[in-house]
Design an enzyme around this catalytic site. Structure first.
Site, PDB file in Angstrom:
ATOM      1  N   HIS A  37       0.841  -1.200   0.000  1.00 25.44           N
ATOM      2  CA  HIS A  37       0.000   0.000   0.000  1.00 25.44           C
ATOM      3  C   HIS A  37       0.880   1.257   0.000  1.00 25.44           C
ATOM      4  O   HIS A  37       0.594   2.233  -0.690  1.00 25.44           O
ATOM      5  CB  HIS A  37      -0.875   0.054   1.254  1.00 25.44           C
ATOM      6  CG  HIS A  37      -1.865  -1.067   1.368  1.00 25.44           C
ATOM      7  ND1 HIS A  37      -1.752  -2.054   2.319  1.00 25.44           N
ATOM      8  CD2 HIS A  37      -2.995  -1.344   0.669  1.00 25.44           C
ATOM      9  CE1 HIS A  37      -2.776  -2.882   2.204  1.00 25.44           C
ATOM     10  NE2 HIS A  37      -3.546  -2.488   1.204  1.00 25.44           N
ATOM     11  N   ARG A 185      -4.174 -10.350   3.921  1.00 25.81           N
ATOM     12  CA  ARG A 185      -4.640 -11.692   4.277  1.00 25.81           C
ATOM     13  C   ARG A 185      -3.505 -12.620   4.733  1.00 25.81           C
ATOM     14  O   ARG A 185      -3.765 -13.635   5.376  1.00 25.81           O
ATOM     15  CB  ARG A 185      -5.341 -12.347   3.094  1.00 25.81           C
ATOM     16  CG  ARG A 185      -6.663 -11.703   2.748  1.00 25.81           C
ATOM     17  CD  ARG A 185      -7.137 -12.224   1.409  1.00 25.81           C
ATOM     18  NE  ARG A 185      -8.243 -11.431   0.910  1.00 25.81           N
ATOM     19  CZ  ARG A 185      -9.512 -11.677   1.170  1.00 25.81           C
ATOM     20  NH1 ARG A 185      -9.833 -12.704   1.919  1.00 25.81           N
ATOM     21  NH2 ARG A 185     -10.461 -10.918   0.691  1.00 25.81           N
TER      22      ARG A 185
HETATM   23  P1  AMP Z   1      -6.513  -3.609  -0.537  1.00 29.52           P
HETATM   24  O1  AMP Z   1      -6.333  -2.862   0.735  1.00 29.52           O
HETATM   25  O2  AMP Z   1      -6.120  -5.041  -0.465  1.00 29.52           O
HETATM   26  O3  AMP Z   1      -7.880  -3.395  -1.149  1.00 29.52           O
HETATM   27  O4  AMP Z   1      -5.497  -2.979  -1.559  1.00 29.52           O
HETATM   28  C1  AMP Z   1      -5.511  -1.611  -1.849  1.00 29.52           C
HETATM   29  C2  AMP Z   1      -4.617  -1.348  -3.019  1.00 29.52           C
HETATM   30  O5  AMP Z   1      -3.291  -1.783  -2.711  1.00 29.52           O
HETATM   31  C3  AMP Z   1      -5.059  -2.135  -4.271  1.00 29.52           C
HETATM   32  O6  AMP Z   1      -4.905  -1.316  -5.416  1.00 29.52           O
HETATM   33  C4  AMP Z   1      -4.092  -3.291  -4.283  1.00 29.52           C
HETATM   34  O7  AMP Z   1      -3.862  -3.833  -5.571  1.00 29.52           O
HETATM   35  C5  AMP Z   1      -2.829  -2.644  -3.730  1.00 29.52           C
HETATM   36  N1  AMP Z   1      -1.937  -3.667  -3.190  1.00 29.52           N
HETATM   37  C6  AMP Z   1      -2.255  -4.661  -2.329  1.00 29.52           C
HETATM   38  N2  AMP Z   1      -1.187  -5.452  -2.109  1.00 29.52           N
HETATM   39  C7  AMP Z   1      -0.178  -4.939  -2.850  1.00 29.52           C
HETATM   40  C8  AMP Z   1       1.198  -5.307  -3.056  1.00 29.52           C
HETATM   41  N3  AMP Z   1       1.735  -6.366  -2.466  1.00 29.52           N
HETATM   42  N4  AMP Z   1       1.943  -4.553  -3.879  1.00 29.52           N
HETATM   43  C9  AMP Z   1       1.415  -3.454  -4.507  1.00 29.52           C
HETATM   44  N5  AMP Z   1       0.132  -3.057  -4.349  1.00 29.52           N
HETATM   45  C10 AMP Z   1      -0.651  -3.793  -3.541  1.00 29.52           C
END
Ligand code: AMP
Length: 290
Positions: A37, A185
């Site tokens: 993030h 997760r």
């Molecule tokens: P989430 O909180 O899982 O909904 O993710 C929020 C944003 O962070 C989304 O655009 C995800 O694709 C991105 N994201 C989550 N994990 C990663 C990662 N390991 N590397 C880069 N971006 C990520």
């Protein structure tokens, strides 16, 4: 860092900033922030526009209420991480955001593949919230992670179909030292996290074998079985698909990615990797790289 909960307060703050000629770079998240993030946040801050991050665990995108309840929530810690990154605005909407405006949006074919097959309503839930965010914020850029590649295609379609004046910036996946894609997760896996190493390793293995030539479609099934034997509970999918539209490769060379989703201890994980060379499928059986 200014904290905002109500969408009407966010709208008026955005209007105020835009009246000063500011542009808004937006990073939507579900919180429990990690270095993945934060790499989005750092990209969003590069051009010195206003950086707005949202944290919202969107119930509409969980097709399993237990998964929604179990989703890690660490608001205090997230706030301190974002303020260290010098984020300007943090939007923390409450559930009211999704209680009104019952519209549906036609997502098209991309949403019916991969995660769309066994997560019914997931992308419709993502779309509903993203459309609301885009309407309220109308950002200059929105920053998304390549890890959720299917989601990036869907959000690009929303931006195009609904004529938002927003650029979609896709940021590479951040991985840990064992190449596991960082994910909120992963923490729920506890000791079973070690099994998640099989995910990047199988993706790299497929790309390596493709590059070596003579890659047969049946190899995918063999590799699926091999990771199940090593302790993965379920392989939800393992597929090589075209990057542009998630269609199956055909006899014309095109850029493709390898996509995977597995379940370990009831936790669903996804990942994908791009294949640098163009790929084609001959006789519905043999993959060739260009
Ligand atoms: P989430 O909180 O899982 O909904 O993710 C929020 C944003 O962070 C989304 O655009 C995800 O694709 C991105 N994201 C989550 N994990 C990663 C990662 N390991 N590397 C880069 N971006 C990520």
């Amino acid at each position: 860092m200014l904290l905002i909960n109500e969408s009407k307060n966010l709208s008026s703050e955005i209007l105020r900033l835009k009246n000063f000629g500011e542009k808004i770079n937006f990073v939507p998240t579900m919180g429990n922030l990690h270095a993945g993030h934060l790499s989005l946040v750092r990209e969003a801050k590069k051009d010195k526009h206003i950086c707005l991050v949202s944290i919202f665990v969107n119930p509409l995108q969980f097709n399993n209420s237990n998964d929604y309840k179990k989703y890690p929530r660490t608001e205090e810690l997230d706030r301190s991480l974002l303020s260290k990154e010098k984020v300007d605005l943090l939007y923390l909407p409450n559930l009211e955001l999704v209680s009104k405006d019952n519209f549906t949006y036609s997502l098209g074919d991309i949403s019916k593949k991969l995660c769309g097959i066994d997560r019914k309503g997931h992308f419709q839930g993502v779309a509903k919230v993203i459309i609301k965010f885009l309407r309220i914020i109308n950002p200059h850029c929105i920053y998304l992670g390549e890890k959720d590649f299917q989601q990036t295609l869907i959000i690009k379609k929303i931006v195009k179909d609904l004529n938002f004046n927003t650029k979609v910036v896709v940021v590479p996946t951040v991985r840990d030292k064992n190449k596991i894609a960082l994910s909120s997760r992963n923490k729920i896996l506890g000791k079973k996290l070690v099994l998640a190493q099989l995910i990047p390793s199988i993706l790299s293995q497929i790309i390596k074998e493709l590059n070596n030539g003579d890659f047969n479609l049946s190899r995918i099934d063999e590799l699926k079985e091999s990771i199940k034997k090593k302790g993965i509970d379920k392989v939800n999918y393992l597929e090589i698909l075209k990057e542009r539209n998630l269609n199956k490769p055909d006899k014309i060379f095109s850029y493709c990615r390898v996509f995977i989703s597995v379940t370990i201890n009831s936790v669903r994980l996804i990942d994908n990797m791009g294949i640098k060379k163009k790929v084609r499928l001959l006789g519905e059986k043999y993959f060739e790289v260009n």
